[in-house]
Design an enzyme around this catalytic site. Structure first.
Site, short mmCIF file in Angstrom:
data_model
loop_
_atom_site.label_atom_id
_atom_site.label_comp_id
_atom_site.label_asym_id
_atom_site.label_seq_id
_atom_site.Cartn_x
_atom_site.Cartn_y
_atom_site.Cartn_z
N GLY A 9 0.82 -1.20 0.00
CA GLY A 9 0.00 0.00 0.00
C GLY A 9 0.85 1.24 0.00
O GLY A 9 2.04 1.20 0.28
N ALA A 10 0.21 2.37 -0.33
CA ALA A 10 0.93 3.63 -0.43
C ALA A 10 1.53 4.03 0.92
O ALA A 10 2.68 4.42 1.00
CB ALA A 10 -0.03 4.72 -0.91
N PHE A 11 0.75 3.91 1.97
CA PHE A 11 1.30 4.22 3.29
C PHE A 11 1.03 3.10 4.28
O PHE A 11 1.91 2.54 4.88
CB PHE A 11 0.75 5.53 3.82
CG PHE A 11 1.25 5.83 5.22
CD1 PHE A 11 2.60 5.97 5.46
CD2 PHE A 11 0.37 5.93 6.28
CE1 PHE A 11 3.08 6.22 6.73
CE2 PHE A 11 0.83 6.17 7.56
CZ PHE A 11 2.19 6.33 7.78
N SER A 12 -0.23 2.75 4.46
CA SER A 12 -0.53 1.66 5.38
C SER A 12 -1.73 0.87 4.90
O SER A 12 -2.50 1.33 4.07
CB SER A 12 -0.79 2.21 6.79
OG SER A 12 -2.00 2.94 6.81
N GLU A 13 -1.83 -0.32 5.43
CA GLU A 13 -2.92 -1.22 5.10
C GLU A 13 -3.31 -1.90 6.40
O GLU A 13 -2.48 -2.12 7.27
CB GLU A 13 -2.41 -2.22 4.07
CG GLU A 13 -3.43 -3.20 3.56
CD GLU A 13 -2.81 -4.09 2.49
OE1 GLU A 13 -3.49 -4.40 1.51
OE2 GLU A 13 -1.64 -4.47 2.67
N VAL A 14 -4.56 -2.21 6.54
CA VAL A 14 -5.01 -2.86 7.75
C VAL A 14 -5.60 -4.22 7.40
O VAL A 14 -6.37 -4.35 6.45
CB VAL A 14 -6.06 -2.01 8.50
CG1 VAL A 14 -6.64 -2.79 9.68
CG2 VAL A 14 -5.43 -0.73 8.97
N LYS A 29 -2.20 -3.12 11.62
CA LYS A 29 -1.87 -2.03 10.73
C LYS A 29 -0.47 -2.26 10.18
O LYS A 29 0.50 -2.30 10.93
CB LYS A 29 -1.95 -0.70 11.49
CG LYS A 29 -1.64 0.53 10.67
CD LYS A 29 -1.84 1.76 11.54
CE LYS A 29 -1.47 3.03 10.81
NZ LYS A 29 -1.66 4.21 11.66
N ASP A 121 -7.79 15.50 15.82
CA ASP A 121 -8.52 15.12 14.61
C ASP A 121 -9.79 14.35 14.96
O ASP A 121 -10.10 13.33 14.35
CB ASP A 121 -7.62 14.27 13.70
CG ASP A 121 -8.15 14.19 12.27
OD1 ASP A 121 -8.95 15.08 11.88
OD2 ASP A 121 -7.77 13.24 11.55
N LYS A 123 -13.45 13.50 14.71
CA LYS A 123 -14.47 13.63 13.67
C LYS A 123 -15.25 12.32 13.62
O LYS A 123 -14.80 11.30 14.17
CB LYS A 123 -13.81 13.91 12.31
CG LYS A 123 -12.80 12.85 11.88
CD LYS A 123 -12.06 13.26 10.63
CE LYS A 123 -11.00 12.23 10.25
NZ LYS A 123 -10.22 12.65 9.07
N ASN A 126 -13.68 8.89 12.88
CA ASN A 126 -12.79 8.32 13.89
C ASN A 126 -13.54 7.82 15.12
O ASN A 126 -12.92 7.51 16.14
CB ASN A 126 -11.74 9.35 14.31
CG ASN A 126 -10.73 9.61 13.19
OD1 ASN A 126 -10.57 8.78 12.30
ND2 ASN A 126 -10.07 10.75 13.24
N ASP A 142 -7.61 6.45 15.50
CA ASP A 142 -6.76 7.31 14.67
C ASP A 142 -6.05 8.40 15.47
O ASP A 142 -6.56 9.51 15.63
CB ASP A 142 -7.57 7.94 13.53
CG ASP A 142 -6.66 8.58 12.48
OD1 ASP A 142 -5.47 8.80 12.76
OD2 ASP A 142 -7.17 8.85 11.37
N THR A 161 -9.19 18.23 10.20
CA THR A 161 -10.06 17.99 9.06
C THR A 161 -10.98 19.19 8.87
O THR A 161 -11.63 19.62 9.82
CB THR A 161 -10.91 16.72 9.28
OG1 THR A 161 -10.02 15.60 9.45
CG2 THR A 161 -11.82 16.46 8.08
#
Length: 317
Positions: A9-14, A29, A121, A123, A126, A142, A161
């Protein structure tokens, strides 16, 4: 021991995985180390925060593993789904329900603040339900933007956000844990009407509204909402952070601690507005960190894991 299928993945995958020794389900993660280059401070900060905290309404970090190519964060599995999705699915929903939800969030954030931690953050995306049960507790996830106070530097980074960020952050002034209280006020507002207090297609105009704390309790959507609920929100969505309610003060407000939250069913109006305002792609903020899978894999699998790509980017201070 945890076994996974893939971690790309680009940064992370779960992934959802089963611990072979105990059968316990967890969320893992997976973070490619090549994606961390130049961003080590961010993940180190997130891990430091998660290691420090333990609260029944906060998703827990259970362990950390490392391979030559990946960092693995073993997280408590949360399977109940997102806040708004569950509300829309309900057939009956009241101010009292909203009050109970917000009380749990306040309890958890009050705990964070007592530990010198600012989430930064908060929201709806999350806020996750622990389980599919009707009476499931709510969980905060998060911590990619969280910050520990008293680490030597003043919090002044404009992060968060759009729509949930406090005026002082947009004004690029030094800020404090009061930014979390503002965000809780915004969430409470949405929980009672189904639409956000600030909105504009143009970000600069959106930020102008927030900087002025320019919001209203519009008719007819707020006609059946109690004055106590409106007062509660006004105390949290106070432009001046020095006058804004703290979590302690909010927890003592009659709408949370007393019996002023109404029991009238507001589901039809709220769910209609939620579907209208939060089903659109523009409102679906990329979930940059933890995403939990909601189904349980067959127990016959010796390697019990499934992957879900997590789009986005890491966070700086």
């Amino acid at each position: 021991m945890f076994l996974l299928f893939s971690c790309s993945g680009a940064f992370s995958e779960v992934v959802m995985a089963r611990e072979k020794a105990t059968g316990k389900m967890v969320a893992i993660k997976c973070i490619p180390k090549k994606a961390l280059k130049g961003k080590e401070t961010s993940i180190e900060n997130e891990i430091a925060v998660l290691r420090k905290i333990k609260h029944e309404n906060i998703v827990a970090l259970e362990d950390i593993y490392e391979s030559s190519n990946h960092l693995y964060l073993i997280m408590q599995l949360v399977s109940g789904g997102e806040l708004f999705d569950r509300i829309v699915e309900k057939g009956f929903y009241t101010e009292m329900d909203a009050s109970r939800l917000i009380r749990q969030v306040l309890d958890a954030v009050n705990y964070l603040h007592s530990m010198g931690i600012v989430h930064r953050d908060l929201k709806p995306e999350n806020l996750l339900y622990f389980s599919p049960d009707d009476e499931s507790k709510i969980m905060i996830s998060d911590f990619g933007l969280s910050k520990m106070e008293g680490t030597g530097d003043v919090m002044a980074t404009a992060c968060g956000t759009p729509g949930y960020v406090a005026p002082e952050v947009l004004a690029q002034k030094p800020y404090s844990k009061a930014v979390d209280c503002w965000s809780i006020g915004v969430i409470a507002y949405i929980l009672l009407c189904g639409y956000p207090p600030f909105y504009d297609e143009n970000d600069s105009k959106l930020f102008e509204q927030i900087l002025k704390a320019d919001y209203e309790f519009d008719a007819p959507y707020w006609d059946d909402i109690s004055d106590s609920a409106k007062d509660f929100i006004s105390c949290l969505m106070e432009k001046d952070p020095e006058k804004r309610f703290t979590c302690d003060q909010a927890l003592e407000h009659p709408w949370i601690a007393g019996d002023t939250a109404l029991c009238k069913n507001i589901h039809e109006s709220v769910s209609r507005q939620m579907r209208k305002n939060f089903a659109k792609s523009k409102w679906r903020v990329s979930r940059r960190d933890v995403i939990f899978l909601y189904h349980i894999l067959p127990k016959t699998n010796s390697i019990a894991a499934a992957t879900l790509h997590c789009h986005g980017h890491p966070h700086g201070d």
